[in-house]
Design a protein around this motif. Structure first.
Motif, PDB file in Angstrom:
ATOM      1  N   GLU A 139       7.082   8.878   4.378  1.00 45.83           N
ATOM      2  CA  GLU A 139       7.265   7.418   4.434  1.00 45.83           C
ATOM      3  C   GLU A 139       6.098   6.720   3.744  1.00 45.83           C
ATOM      4  OE1 GLU A 139       9.631   5.493   5.755  1.00 45.83           O
ATOM      5  OE2 GLU A 139      10.911   7.033   6.656  1.00 45.83           O
ATOM      6  N   LEU A 140       4.890   7.194   4.008  1.00 42.66           N
ATOM      7  CA  LEU A 140       3.702   6.587   3.408  1.00 42.66           C
ATOM      8  C   LEU A 140       3.678   6.798   1.894  1.00 42.66           C
ATOM      9  CD1 LEU A 140       1.133   7.651   6.142  1.00 42.66           C
ATOM     10  CD2 LEU A 140       1.880   5.311   5.656  1.00 42.66           C
ATOM     11  N   LEU A 141       4.115   7.990   1.455  1.00 44.45           N
ATOM     12  CA  LEU A 141       4.176   8.249   0.015  1.00 44.45           C
ATOM     13  C   LEU A 141       5.124   7.273  -0.676  1.00 44.45           C
ATOM     14  CD1 LEU A 141       4.247  12.157  -0.309  1.00 44.45           C
ATOM     15  CD2 LEU A 141       2.301  10.604  -0.618  1.00 44.45           C
ATOM     16  N   GLU A 142       6.250   6.994  -0.033  1.00 44.49           N
ATOM     17  CA  GLU A 142       7.200   6.051  -0.621  1.00 44.49           C
ATOM     18  C   GLU A 142       6.610   4.639  -0.694  1.00 44.49           C
ATOM     19  OE1 GLU A 142      10.704   6.474   1.715  1.00 44.49           O
ATOM     20  OE2 GLU A 142      11.240   8.432   0.841  1.00 44.49           O
ATOM     21  N   MET A 143       5.859   4.266   0.346  1.00 41.46           N
ATOM     22  CA  MET A 143       5.203   2.955   0.326  1.00 41.46           C
ATOM     23  C   MET A 143       4.132   2.901  -0.759  1.00 41.46           C
ATOM     24  SD  MET A 143       4.850   2.128   4.395  1.00 41.46           S
ATOM     25  CE  MET A 143       6.295   2.173   5.459  1.00 41.46           C
ATOM     26  N   CYS A 144       3.426   4.015  -0.929  1.00 42.15           N
ATOM     27  CA  CYS A 144       2.432   4.083  -2.014  1.00 42.15           C
ATOM     28  C   CYS A 144       3.121   3.957  -3.368  1.00 42.15           C
ATOM     29  CB  CYS A 144       1.656   5.395  -1.932  1.00 42.15           C
ATOM     30  SG  CYS A 144       0.478   5.485  -0.570  1.00 42.15           S
ATOM     31  N   ARG A 145       4.263   4.615  -3.512  1.00 38.58           N
ATOM     32  CA  ARG A 145       5.017   4.537  -4.776  1.00 38.58           C
ATOM     33  C   ARG A 145       5.419   3.093  -5.069  1.00 38.58           C
ATOM     34  NH1 ARG A 145      10.365   7.984  -4.710  1.00 38.58           N
ATOM     35  NH2 ARG A 145      10.775   6.444  -3.070  1.00 38.58           N
ATOM     36  N   ASP A 146       5.831   2.365  -4.022  1.00 35.35           N
ATOM     37  CA  ASP A 146       6.206   0.960  -4.204  1.00 35.35           C
ATOM     38  C   ASP A 146       5.025   0.112  -4.665  1.00 35.35           C
ATOM     39  OD1 ASP A 146       8.742   1.617  -3.381  1.00 35.35           O
ATOM     40  OD2 ASP A 146       8.463   0.916  -1.318  1.00 35.35           O
ATOM     41  N   ARG A 147       3.810   0.601  -4.399  1.00 33.66           N
ATOM     42  CA  ARG A 147       2.595  -0.119  -4.805  1.00 33.66           C
ATOM     43  C   ARG A 147       1.992   0.450  -6.088  1.00 33.66           C
ATOM     44  NH1 ARG A 147       3.531  -0.680   0.340  1.00 33.66           N
ATOM     45  NH2 ARG A 147       2.704  -2.406   1.585  1.00 33.66           N
ATOM     46  N   GLY A 148       2.759   1.306  -6.754  1.00 36.46           N
ATOM     47  CA  GLY A 148       2.319   1.825  -8.047  1.00 36.46           C
ATOM     48  C   GLY A 148       1.458   3.068  -7.974  1.00 36.46           C
ATOM     49  N   LYS A 149       1.326   3.669  -6.785  1.00 38.45           N
ATOM     50  CA  LYS A 149       0.553   4.900  -6.619  1.00 38.45           C
ATOM     51  C   LYS A 149       1.525   6.076  -6.674  1.00 38.45           C
ATOM     52  CE  LYS A 149      -3.235   2.555  -5.888  1.00 38.45           C
ATOM     53  NZ  LYS A 149      -4.333   2.516  -6.876  1.00 38.45           N
ATOM     54  N   THR A 150       1.574   6.746  -7.822  1.00 37.64           N
ATOM     55  CA  THR A 150       2.643   7.732  -8.038  1.00 37.64           C
ATOM     56  C   THR A 150       2.149   9.095  -8.483  1.00 37.64           C
ATOM     57  OG1 THR A 150       2.898   7.008 -10.339  1.00 37.64           O
ATOM     58  CG2 THR A 150       4.264   5.894  -8.668  1.00 37.64           C
ATOM     59  N   THR A 151       0.831   9.295  -8.574  1.00 39.87           N
ATOM     60  CA  THR A 151       0.314  10.549  -9.121  1.00 39.87           C
ATOM     61  C   THR A 151      -0.643  11.235  -8.162  1.00 39.87           C
ATOM     62  OG1 THR A 151      -1.637   9.558 -10.162  1.00 39.87           O
ATOM     63  CG2 THR A 151       0.429   9.530 -11.434  1.00 39.87           C
ATOM     64  N   TRP A 152      -0.960  12.488  -8.494  1.00 40.34           N
ATOM     65  CA  TRP A 152      -1.927  13.269  -7.723  1.00 40.34           C
ATOM     66  C   TRP A 152      -3.281  12.563  -7.706  1.00 40.34           C
ATOM     67  CZ3 TRP A 152      -3.240  16.069  -4.019  1.00 40.34           C
ATOM     68  CH2 TRP A 152      -4.301  16.976  -4.030  1.00 40.34           C
ATOM     69  N   GLY A 153      -3.691  12.017  -8.818  1.00 37.75           N
ATOM     70  CA  GLY A 153      -4.953  11.297  -8.872  1.00 37.75           C
ATOM     71  C   GLY A 153      -4.970  10.093  -7.943  1.00 37.75           C
ATOM     72  N   ASP A 154      -3.842   9.387  -7.878  1.00 39.00           N
ATOM     73  CA  ASP A 154      -3.751   8.246  -6.967  1.00 39.00           C
ATOM     74  C   ASP A 154      -3.918   8.695  -5.518  1.00 39.00           C
ATOM     75  OD1 ASP A 154      -3.232   6.496  -9.069  1.00 39.00           O
ATOM     76  OD2 ASP A 154      -1.056   6.740  -8.905  1.00 39.00           O
ATOM     77  N   LEU A 155      -3.269   9.796  -5.151  1.00 37.12           N
ATOM     78  CA  LEU A 155      -3.376  10.292  -3.780  1.00 37.12           C
ATOM     79  C   LEU A 155      -4.792  10.701  -3.432  1.00 37.12           C
ATOM     80  CD1 LEU A 155      -0.226  12.496  -3.002  1.00 37.12           C
ATOM     81  CD2 LEU A 155      -0.772  10.186  -2.226  1.00 37.12           C
ATOM     82  N   LEU A 156      -5.447  11.381  -4.347  1.00 36.10           N
ATOM     83  CA  LEU A 156      -6.829  11.789  -4.097  1.00 36.10           C
ATOM     84  C   LEU A 156      -7.720  10.570  -3.893  1.00 36.10           C
ATOM     85  CD1 LEU A 156      -7.387  14.707  -6.643  1.00 36.10           C
ATOM     86  CD2 LEU A 156      -7.214  14.873  -4.145  1.00 36.10           C
ATOM     87  N   GLN A 157      -7.450   9.524  -4.614  1.00 39.04           N
ATOM     88  CA  GLN A 157      -8.278   8.324  -4.536  1.00 39.04           C
ATOM     89  C   GLN A 157      -8.145   7.630  -3.193  1.00 39.04           C
ATOM     90  OE1 GLN A 157      -7.204   5.018  -7.161  1.00 39.04           O
ATOM     91  NE2 GLN A 157      -9.358   4.655  -7.555  1.00 39.04           N
ATOM     92  N   ILE A 158      -6.945   7.610  -2.626  1.00 41.11           N
ATOM     93  CA  ILE A 158      -6.735   6.812  -1.408  1.00 41.11           C
ATOM     94  C   ILE A 158      -6.586   7.650  -0.144  1.00 41.11           C
ATOM     95  CG2 ILE A 158      -5.694   4.904  -2.694  1.00 41.11           C
ATOM     96  CD1 ILE A 158      -2.957   5.892  -1.858  1.00 41.11           C
ATOM     97  N   GLY A 159      -6.332   8.959  -0.279  1.00 40.91           N
ATOM     98  CA  GLY A 159      -6.010   9.708   0.938  1.00 40.91           C
ATOM     99  C   GLY A 159      -6.852  10.934   1.215  1.00 40.91           C
ATOM    100  N   SER A 160      -7.743  11.325   0.279  1.00 40.30           N
ATOM    101  CA  SER A 160      -8.405  12.615   0.426  1.00 40.30           C
ATOM    102  C   SER A 160      -9.516  12.589   1.460  1.00 40.30           C
ATOM    103  CB  SER A 160      -8.958  13.077  -0.923  1.00 40.30           C
ATOM    104  OG  SER A 160      -9.996  12.223  -1.350  1.00 40.30           O
ATOM    105  N   VAL A 161      -9.776  13.796   2.011  1.00 37.42           N
ATOM    106  CA  VAL A 161     -10.894  14.023   2.917  1.00 37.42           C
ATOM    107  C   VAL A 161     -11.934  14.788   2.125  1.00 37.42           C
ATOM    108  CG1 VAL A 161     -11.659  15.161   5.030  1.00 37.42           C
ATOM    109  CG2 VAL A 161      -9.408  14.070   4.932  1.00 37.42           C
ATOM    110  N   GLY A 162     -13.102  14.208   1.912  1.00 38.39           N
ATOM    111  CA  GLY A 162     -14.124  14.848   1.100  1.00 38.39           C
ATOM    112  C   GLY A 162     -14.791  16.002   1.809  1.00 38.39           C
ATOM    113  N   ALA A 163     -15.210  16.994   1.038  1.00 43.20           N
ATOM    114  CA  ALA A 163     -15.896  18.154   1.600  1.00 43.20           C
ATOM    115  C   ALA A 163     -17.174  17.749   2.319  1.00 43.20           C
ATOM    116  CB  ALA A 163     -16.209  19.174   0.504  1.00 43.20           C
TER     117      ALA A 163
END
Length: 220
Positions: A191-215
């Motif tokens: 569901e969240l991925l679809e909402m991100c897509r609606d906001r123009g976040k559609t790539t692996w790079g976009d996901l890393l930018q907004i959702g990743s947990v850093g080492a």
């Protein structure tokens, strides 16, 4: 004399171009149950559950679940909460074996990364379980649905999975079951991925930018 610790292999698909569309990515969404919250000291893993997500679709036929032998008694309170008894875990794999099984599944499915709800807690549980076995934990790439929620709806400030699932109209599976919560998280994630897509976040790079947990968050 210094003894070097071995590192548990956690190899997932690497070197993915940041421009890769989300629909081409595979994720292993997982959850854990423990004997309590003091995972750095006295508490232990008692269950791991996971399900595969490809792009925006949950694949319920591709699941993983195992109890984990914590080498200690499970309290009555935890049994009442999770329905996991000492009998369930008596012949279960060790934490190291269970973590290896999860990572083997993720690798076999060509997963891009792990995904969880408040995933830092689960990754800490893995880290300290392996530390007790004199193993280093090289954290694989991970996304936290909390971070995605923070991007979509920054005013939300609670960590309760069921609350978020209800707010986002997500189907809810059995609570305080590792597999049940993994399934709920997987549907919330899509569901969240679809909402991100609606906001123009559609790539692996976009996901890393907004959702990743850093080492670095796991270095404590």
């Amino acid at each position: 004399m210094m003894f070097l610790r071995k590192t548990l292999p956690t190899k997932l698909v690497d070197d993915i171009p940041l421009s890769t569309p989300i629909e081409e990515l595979t994720f292993t969404v997982f959850d854990t149950e423990t004997t309590g919250f003091d995972i750095a000291k006295t508490d232990r893993l008692i269950e791991i559950g996971a399900v595969q997500v490809k792009g925006y679709t949950v694949h319920e036929q591709k699941t993983f679940q195992t109890y984990v032998n914590p080498s200690r008694q499970i309290s009555r309170e935890i049994t009442q909460l999770t329905e996991i008894t000492n009998e369930h875990v008596f012949d279960a794999p060790t934490a190291q074996q269970a973590i290896e099984q999860l990572m083997n599944m993720a690798t076999a499915e060509n997963s891009t990364c792990l995904v969880g709800h408040y995933v830092t807690f689960d990754l800490y549980a893995f880290k300290y379980e392996l530390k007790r076995q004199k193993l280093n934990w090289k954290q694989p790439k991970a996304l936290d649905t909390l971070n995605l929620i923070g991007y979509i709806a920054p005013s939300y400030d609670m960590r309760d999975l069921e609350k978020y699932a209800r707010e986002f109209g997500t189907r809810i599976y059995r609570r305080h079951s590792a597999l049940g919560d993994a399934l709920t998280t997987a549907y919330l994630f899509t569901e969240l991925l679809e909402m991100c897509r609606d906001r123009g976040k559609t790539t692996w790079g976009d996901l890393l930018q907004i959702g990743s947990v850093g080492a670095d968050t796991m270095s404590r």
